[in-house]
Design a protein around this motif. Sequence first.
Motif, PDB file in Angstrom:
ATOM      1  N   PRO A 165      85.106  19.671 -42.322  1.00  0.00           N
ATOM      2  CA  PRO A 165      84.202  20.442 -41.456  1.00  0.00           C
ATOM      3  C   PRO A 165      82.750  19.958 -41.536  1.00  0.00           C
ATOM      4  N   PHE A 166      82.307  19.568 -42.729  1.00  0.00           N
ATOM      5  CA  PHE A 166      80.949  19.036 -42.893  1.00  0.00           C
ATOM      6  C   PHE A 166      80.796  17.730 -42.112  1.00  0.00           C
ATOM      7  N   ARG A 167      81.759  16.827 -42.260  1.00  0.00           N
ATOM      8  CA  ARG A 167      81.689  15.545 -41.544  1.00  0.00           C
ATOM      9  C   ARG A 167      81.670  15.770 -40.031  1.00  0.00           C
ATOM     10  N   PHE A 168      82.463  16.719 -39.557  1.00  0.00           N
ATOM     11  CA  PHE A 168      82.495  17.042 -38.129  1.00  0.00           C
ATOM     12  C   PHE A 168      81.122  17.543 -37.659  1.00  0.00           C
ATOM     13  N   LEU A 169      80.516  18.442 -38.436  1.00  0.00           N
ATOM     14  CA  LEU A 169      79.205  18.990 -38.063  1.00  0.00           C
ATOM     15  C   LEU A 169      78.118  17.921 -38.073  1.00  0.00           C
ATOM     16  N   ILE A 170      78.185  16.997 -39.017  1.00  0.00           N
ATOM     17  CA  ILE A 170      77.209  15.899 -39.039  1.00  0.00           C
ATOM     18  C   ILE A 170      77.346  15.065 -37.767  1.00  0.00           C
ATOM     19  N   GLY A 171      78.587  14.825 -37.352  1.00  0.00           N
ATOM     20  CA  GLY A 171      78.797  14.099 -36.095  1.00  0.00           C
ATOM     21  C   GLY A 171      78.187  14.833 -34.914  1.00  0.00           C
ATOM     22  N   LEU A 172      78.320  16.151 -34.883  1.00  0.00           N
ATOM     23  CA  LEU A 172      77.718  16.946 -33.806  1.00  0.00           C
ATOM     24  C   LEU A 172      76.189  16.909 -33.864  1.00  0.00           C
ATOM     25  N   ALA A 173      75.656  16.718 -35.054  1.00  0.00           N
ATOM     26  CA  ALA A 173      74.203  16.692 -35.230  1.00  0.00           C
ATOM     27  C   ALA A 173      73.583  15.356 -34.835  1.00  0.00           C
ATOM     28  N   ARG A 174      74.413  14.353 -34.530  1.00  0.00           N
ATOM     29  CA  ARG A 174      73.900  13.015 -34.210  1.00  0.00           C
ATOM     30  C   ARG A 174      72.789  13.025 -33.153  1.00  0.00           C
ATOM     31  N   PRO A 175      72.971  13.690 -31.996  1.00  0.00           N
ATOM     32  CA  PRO A 175      71.896  13.653 -31.000  1.00  0.00           C
ATOM     33  C   PRO A 175      70.573  14.239 -31.516  1.00  0.00           C
ATOM     34  N   GLY A 176      70.652  15.332 -32.255  1.00  0.00           N
ATOM     35  CA  GLY A 176      69.436  15.933 -32.796  1.00  0.00           C
ATOM     36  C   GLY A 176      68.763  15.054 -33.835  1.00  0.00           C
ATOM     37  N   LEU A 177      69.559  14.433 -34.697  1.00  0.00           N
ATOM     38  CA  LEU A 177      68.989  13.521 -35.683  1.00  0.00           C
ATOM     39  C   LEU A 177      68.380  12.302 -35.002  1.00  0.00           C
ATOM     40  N   GLY A 178      69.033  11.820 -33.956  1.00  0.00           N
ATOM     41  CA  GLY A 178      68.482  10.691 -33.202  1.00  0.00           C
ATOM     42  C   GLY A 178      67.157  11.032 -32.563  1.00  0.00           C
ATOM     43  N   ARG A 179      67.064  12.229 -31.993  1.00  0.00           N
ATOM     44  CA  ARG A 179      65.806  12.687 -31.386  1.00  0.00           C
ATOM     45  C   ARG A 179      64.721  12.819 -32.451  1.00  0.00           C
ATOM     46  N   ALA A 180      65.076  13.401 -33.593  1.00  0.00           N
ATOM     47  CA  ALA A 180      64.102  13.562 -34.669  1.00  0.00           C
ATOM     48  C   ALA A 180      63.594  12.198 -35.144  1.00  0.00           C
ATOM     49  N   PHE A 181      64.501  11.235 -35.281  1.00  0.00           N
ATOM     50  CA  PHE A 181      64.118   9.880 -35.685  1.00  0.00           C
ATOM     51  C   PHE A 181      63.189   9.252 -34.648  1.00  0.00           C
ATOM     52  N   ARG A 182      63.590   9.306 -33.395  1.00  0.00           N
ATOM     53  CA  ARG A 182      62.785   8.718 -32.313  1.00  0.00           C
ATOM     54  C   ARG A 182      61.384   9.328 -32.291  1.00  0.00           C
ATOM     55  N   ASP A 183      61.296  10.655 -32.370  1.00  0.00           N
ATOM     56  CA  ASP A 183      59.994  11.319 -32.340  1.00  0.00           C
ATOM     57  C   ASP A 183      59.156  10.972 -33.562  1.00  0.00           C
ATOM     58  N   ALA A 184      59.802  10.896 -34.736  1.00  0.00           N
ATOM     59  CA  ALA A 184      59.081  10.555 -35.962  1.00  0.00           C
ATOM     60  C   ALA A 184      58.533   9.135 -35.898  1.00  0.00           C
ATOM     61  N   VAL A 185      59.342   8.207 -35.410  1.00  0.00           N
ATOM     62  CA  VAL A 185      58.895   6.814 -35.321  1.00  0.00           C
ATOM     63  C   VAL A 185      57.728   6.698 -34.342  1.00  0.00           C
ATOM     64  N   ARG A 186      57.825   7.366 -33.218  1.00  0.00           N
ATOM     65  CA  ARG A 186      56.737   7.344 -32.233  1.00  0.00           C
ATOM     66  C   ARG A 186      55.457   7.912 -32.855  1.00  0.00           C
ATOM     67  N   SER A 187      55.587   9.028 -33.557  1.00  0.00           N
ATOM     68  CA  SER A 187      54.429   9.659 -34.185  1.00  0.00           C
ATOM     69  C   SER A 187      53.837   8.770 -35.282  1.00  0.00           C
ATOM     70  N   LEU A 188      54.691   8.162 -36.094  1.00  0.00           N
ATOM     71  CA  LEU A 188      54.212   7.278 -37.147  1.00  0.00           C
ATOM     72  C   LEU A 188      53.512   6.063 -36.547  1.00  0.00           C
ATOM     73  N   ASP A 189      54.074   5.501 -35.500  1.00  0.00           N
ATOM     74  CA  ASP A 189      53.461   4.330 -34.873  1.00  0.00           C
ATOM     75  C   ASP A 189      52.067   4.673 -34.351  1.00  0.00           C
ATOM     76  N   ARG A 190      51.927   5.836 -33.710  1.00  0.00           N
ATOM     77  CA  ARG A 190      50.608   6.275 -33.218  1.00  0.00           C
ATOM     78  C   ARG A 190      49.648   6.467 -34.385  1.00  0.00           C
ATOM     79  N   ARG A 191      50.141   7.072 -35.427  1.00  0.00           N
ATOM     80  CA  ARG A 191      49.299   7.320 -36.614  1.00  0.00           C
ATOM     81  C   ARG A 191      48.808   6.020 -37.226  1.00  0.00           C
ATOM     82  N   LEU A 192      49.710   5.053 -37.369  1.00  0.00           N
ATOM     83  CA  LEU A 192      49.332   3.760 -37.964  1.00  0.00           C
ATOM     84  C   LEU A 192      48.386   2.976 -37.061  1.00  0.00           C
TER      85      LEU A 192
END
Length: 157
Positions: free
Chosen positions: A127-154
Amino acid sequence: MARRLRPVGIDFVGTAPVRLVFEREMSAAPEQVFHALAADVSGWPRWFSAVTFARAAADGTGREIRLRGGTRFEETVLVAREPEVYAYRVDVTNAPGARALAEEWRLTPHGTGTRLRWTFAADGPAPFRFLIGLARPGLGRAFRDAVRSLDRRLATR
């Protein structure tokens, strides 16, 4: 309630039952990105919106992280090889279901900038592995937003 996870090594990033891999290009140089990831741990909340608290621990060989919603992690740094890779495992967490967690940030020169690849590696019951798979889009969005924010900051430094 916090619980101890199975200690894993850097090889777990490539062999974990669940591996989520995300990549983005940044204009910042690998050395700048590595510094933000590994040396300025307390700065993570300024560019990664899911992180509310971060600090280096155990003389820099560990980290303490808190996320929005109250999830907490005590981590051990597995690899800090400047400017190529920064990786850590979770030793203790209050997140339910996980048996083992590790993350790797791999930096590759790309023109005058950096290609950043983040691998989230996990193990737990089905069940945990299944939920992590469902979380993929949200984690991808969080990564994308974090990278964009870090790039602007740097870019402003």
